[in-house]
Design a protein around this motif. Sequence first.
Motif, PDB file in Angstrom:
ATOM      1  N   GLY A 223      10.287 -17.884  50.769  1.00  0.00           N
ATOM      2  CA  GLY A 223       9.695 -17.039  51.800  1.00  0.00           C
ATOM      3  C   GLY A 223       8.329 -16.569  51.349  1.00  0.00           C
ATOM      4  O   GLY A 223       7.903 -16.849  50.219  1.00  0.00           O
TER       5      GLY A 223
ATOM      6  N   TYR B 249      10.165 -14.531  59.680  1.00  0.00           N
ATOM      7  CA  TYR B 249      11.518 -15.047  59.559  1.00  0.00           C
ATOM      8  C   TYR B 249      11.574 -16.402  60.247  1.00  0.00           C
ATOM      9  O   TYR B 249      11.271 -16.521  61.436  1.00  0.00           O
ATOM     10  CB  TYR B 249      12.497 -14.062  60.217  1.00  0.00           C
TER      11      TYR B 249
ATOM     12  N   LYS C 225      11.140 -11.557  64.937  1.00  0.00           N
ATOM     13  CA  LYS C 225      11.100 -12.654  63.964  1.00  0.00           C
ATOM     14  C   LYS C 225      10.148 -12.325  62.822  1.00  0.00           C
ATOM     15  O   LYS C 225       9.810 -13.174  62.022  1.00  0.00           O
ATOM     16  CB  LYS C 225      10.662 -13.964  64.644  1.00  0.00           C
TER      17      LYS C 225
ATOM     18  N   ASP D 112      12.894 -16.960  54.463  1.00  0.00           N
ATOM     19  CA  ASP D 112      13.043 -15.570  54.888  1.00  0.00           C
ATOM     20  C   ASP D 112      12.971 -14.630  53.683  1.00  0.00           C
ATOM     21  O   ASP D 112      13.434 -14.955  52.604  1.00  0.00           O
ATOM     22  CB  ASP D 112      14.393 -15.393  55.600  1.00  0.00           C
TER      23      ASP D 112
ATOM     24  N   SER E 224      13.409 -10.243  52.854  1.00  0.00           N
ATOM     25  CA  SER E 224      13.730  -8.908  53.335  1.00  0.00           C
ATOM     26  C   SER E 224      12.839  -7.950  52.560  1.00  0.00           C
ATOM     27  O   SER E 224      13.006  -7.793  51.352  1.00  0.00           O
ATOM     28  CB  SER E 224      15.199  -8.580  53.084  1.00  0.00           C
TER      29      SER E 224
ATOM     30  N   GLY F 143      15.731 -16.573  52.040  1.00  0.00           N
ATOM     31  CA  GLY F 143      15.652 -17.956  52.502  1.00  0.00           C
ATOM     32  C   GLY F 143      16.023 -18.948  51.416  1.00  0.00           C
ATOM     33  O   GLY F 143      15.588 -18.817  50.271  1.00  0.00           O
TER      34      GLY F 143
END
Length: 186
Positions: free
Chosen positions: A148, A79, A118, A85, A87, A144
């Motif tokens: 990512g 992250y 992070k 980013d 998930s 992001g």
Amino acid sequence: MKRYMKRCLALSISAMLLSTAASAAPTPTFNITPGDAPSFTANYGNSFSKLDYNHTFDDKFYFAINRKFTSSADLTASYLGKSFDLSITALQLVSYNPATHAVIHTYGGSNDTLPNSKKDEWSFDLGPLASGSYYMEVKGKVLGTSGGSYGGTLNVAAVPEPETYGMLLAGLGLLGAVARRRPKQA
């Protein structure tokens, strides 16, 4: 020559595992066949651009193995604020029928992410599993605004056949008999 062949196998497996699921490219496949090393380690991962922002992904990494085996994998997505980013929502190993693509069994991974971390970290450690066709699946969403990425390692190790254990025990028994027969030195 064997060392060269093993290195070529490891390099080709690593190259074939890189997926580009965000594009229309086909999902990679690698196969373990008789005569290949009984175990292997392969790196896998994927990167997403800003064009993938707010999209979900479902990456699959296929392989087949011709003997019982154990398997473990880890996955990390870092992250870096709102700009870079992912998930990760699932890491799993799936047994499937290659003729019909029907799922036989799904083995779920665990989310090992620590609070306030992070990094999004996942893993699984499975075995022994039957020979057959499998794929490792990574699901998630690109959060992001610049994209990512994730990466990890898949480890596969063959489980010895029962006759291997029999030969090991016979060899140990033979060593014990030889040791008992030796004359004792004073």
